[in-house]
Design an enzyme around this catalytic site. Structure first.
Site, PDB file in Angstrom:
ATOM      1  N   HIS B 135      -9.055   7.199   7.482  1.00  0.00           N
ATOM      2  CA  HIS B 135      -9.183   6.392   6.263  1.00  0.00           C
ATOM      3  C   HIS B 135     -10.543   5.693   6.210  1.00  0.00           C
ATOM      4  CE1 HIS B 135      -4.778   6.851   5.984  1.00  0.00           C
ATOM      5  NE2 HIS B 135      -4.909   6.511   4.724  1.00  0.00           N
ATOM      6  N   LYS B 139      -9.510  -0.436   5.407  1.00  0.00           N
ATOM      7  CA  LYS B 139      -8.052  -0.484   5.564  1.00  0.00           C
ATOM      8  C   LYS B 139      -7.697  -1.444   6.704  1.00  0.00           C
ATOM      9  CE  LYS B 139      -4.150   2.727   6.159  1.00  0.00           C
ATOM     10  NZ  LYS B 139      -3.391   2.245   4.976  1.00  0.00           N
TER      11      LYS B 139
END
Lengths: 248, 248, 248, 248
Positions: B135, B139
């Protein structure tokens, strides 16, 4: 024609080396020795270069003996500490021949050596960098020595370029973010069917660079071993790392 | 033509939904509401399906209000606990229409839903299995909820098939082997340039199966949202997970 | 304990089968025969299942003989035409045993079979689909039979779902867009070091699903061969394709 | 603080450049001009470097005008022929300032530039090499200019090293082996959801090296544009290719 003797010829790697030396057009097999054989049978008369692929517990003694025999040595065995390397340097300083050479490589796979080298070049141009290594599940150490080395390579390139730490907003993690080596996250996958693989991921806004080495089997080491055999004698003294023999 | 109202229309996801509803040939935008707007303006007269994409702190109240209005609801907001879900079920039991429907999806990306589904089918045929999610570095949680879900899916399939634990000879590790979720190793990479990606690796002697989902941007959710809009009304009651609307 | 005889036992694949049969806990080796050996030595008394791994020019005759011997057969040899398959069906119709079974698989790698199967499920949910297969450079046919099969699987799923052709604005191309099989672009890579690999790429706005099979060596076929050995006898008649023995 | 004017500021790329120039700590926006605006408003008094991102039909005229204004120019527009480049060189020879500079880059993504560069270094050490590029399906040309360039880079490195042609036993092919550029097979994938990606595959017995560039969106060009803005003025004359500004 380069005359090559193999020490550890009955081992898995050594056996592959015997085959590769027989197959290559510019090398020929001299002696193929294994545990119990007398290494002093190897001399400058019958051998130009010895390839030593045994186990860490006997490799240093083998190399010291072979230096004493006056031949150049390519070492594929792992487990070399700074102390052991110093003993090799000392032995080379009083070797029979003045230009005698020993070459030690942590990894003979050209794809792995280039992955490490390219990671070092690219690292300073990317905000993010992580390393994922993947191996067969019988491997006892994690992460691999190669992955740790690559993480250090990346970290040093980033420091030299004055980059900030890699961005990471992670607040809660149960261990999924991997091992942090010199500021670089390293992940180790263990999967039946794989052999030895390494992937370097580098990220900038909107782009990613991926450099990946796949070593599917022991055969992946042979081009690198032959490269070392061809180059060791023109590099007197102790040389560490196959990148020294690549035109990079 | 399905009349669709959007709640949270000024948010990033909601704005994308408005565009997708306008673009699709079989949907038309009814009302686009956001924080502060009166949700009771949404009625069966002007709306067939509402898409709710707001924040966890207000989503439950929104959904309960919309159920009371007699319309079907597709919910994209995350953060649903078992307790909250029970409140939705209770509200549905006394809803104005008997066949009223609410649909909640943890992930609207079809590639991600299929990756999880395929992992569950394949898992019982492979000796090894690991999950790597990747990701953007903003995050805050690691690993992703989707990766945890996939690890459970794999673990349950292995248990049902009576498989032994995944092989792993690791003796020394400083954290590189990742987080173990229900016996499955999960790794989380955070890299600038990436958005939301998941890779499932399955290994047998001599072979590997890789299933990978890449969600490059918010647009990746829109086909799944439209799929839900088209199917929610034929599934009365509370439905959770987009796999319920795929012909699997 | 399933008693397994191997025909083609001295071939590369057959030799691997002998090893796999010896290693598995629920199978034991009966006879290991090769070219020149008398196949009528194989009987229901000494053999439950025969694995036939020879060459296309002799495989049909072998299978017909083995059917006449009253044993079930798992065939790994390739090159089966509709006409040859009809001869097998005819022979089975008058076989010694009423429930006699023959199983033929174009590909025994479970990862390859699942890749094809998953491609068929996923295809209808994606706007774009392409197939990339990668093999060692000694392969004489391109693309692989497996890749062609996968392209057909994808094309049929798209047609059944009423999808439009894959989007492609290409105006100028010198051949880089690959071979179009039933509307699906198929690409073939030939690279030293690889063995047999297939990648299915499926794309929607903002997302991608990748399904990849890596068969690193012949060992990748053995789990599939054993699966067939265990299942063939409960599937009387002619069965084609390992997917019939997976719980899909 | 580098004063940067943007020509083509209302275009998609130009708009991104305006944002990047505003965001960077060491650059500030001078003028943002577009079609119809008077380029002679740009002078050394208000501008250090101009970024020109327009269309091939007007770019040469823009660049010639800007050279006449005495400012350095970074050009992102494509479509440069040898003839056009010669006109730029001629104009630079009689430019107002002696050390005036123009920089043209076929590709501003650092990952793409490094992929090409690394392919050139690695190519001589591998028996096999192929290029796979992947783009969105609205692209009209195949393969991409970048992939063709990489194929030439690989081919030249192989020739310089005296390598034999890549091994390829293909006898029957309906087009799946792609386009052969200077002896190197190039494949082009077109998939909804992708943007611009390139993968270089290099193979030896037992090993593979993969170098991959992913450009997910236009933002991927901005680090390269800023790198050019910072370096153009120290490279008088015409410079082509971002690799000239990387420490390689």
């Amino acid at each position: 024609m380069i005359k090559v003797s193999v020490v550890g010829a009955k081992g898995r790697m050594g056996g592959n080396v015997v085959g590769a030396v027989n197959d290559a057009a510019d090398t020929e097999l001299a002696l193929a020795l294994d545990a119990g054989d007398d290494l002093t049978r190897i001399t400058p008369e019958n051998t130009d270069v010895v390839v030593e692929f045994t186990v860490p517990s006997v490799s240093l003694d083998n190399v010291l003996t072979l230096i004493g025999q006056g031949v150049d040595v390519v070492v594929g065995t792992t487990g070399w500490t700074d102390e052991k390397l110093d003993q090799v340097r000392t032995a080379l300083a009083s070797a029979p021949r003045e230009d005698q050479a020993v070459f030690i490589a942590p990894n003979f796979a050209i794809s792995a050596v280039l992955t490490d080298y390219f990671a070092g070049i690219a690292a300073k141009y990317f905000e993010s960098a992580e390393v994922v290594e993947m191996h067969h599940p019988n491997k006892v150490d994690a992460p691999s020595g190669t992955a740790i080395h690559t993480a250090h390579t990346i970290a040093e390139a980033r420091k030299a370029a004055g980059l900030a730490p890699v961005p990471d907003a992670t607040e809660t993690d149960g261990g999924s973010r991997g091992q942090v080596v010199d500021g670089i996250h390293v992940h180790a996958v263990r999967l039946r069917g794989l052999n030895a693989h390494e992937e370097v991921l580098l990220g900038n806004p909107g782009e990613q660079l991926v450099i990946r080495s796949d070593c599917f089997d022991r055969g992946s080491f042979m081009p690198g071993v032959l490269l070392a055999v061809r180059n060791v004698s023109s590099h007197p003294g102790l040389t560490i790392g196959l990148d020294n023999f690549l035109s990079l």
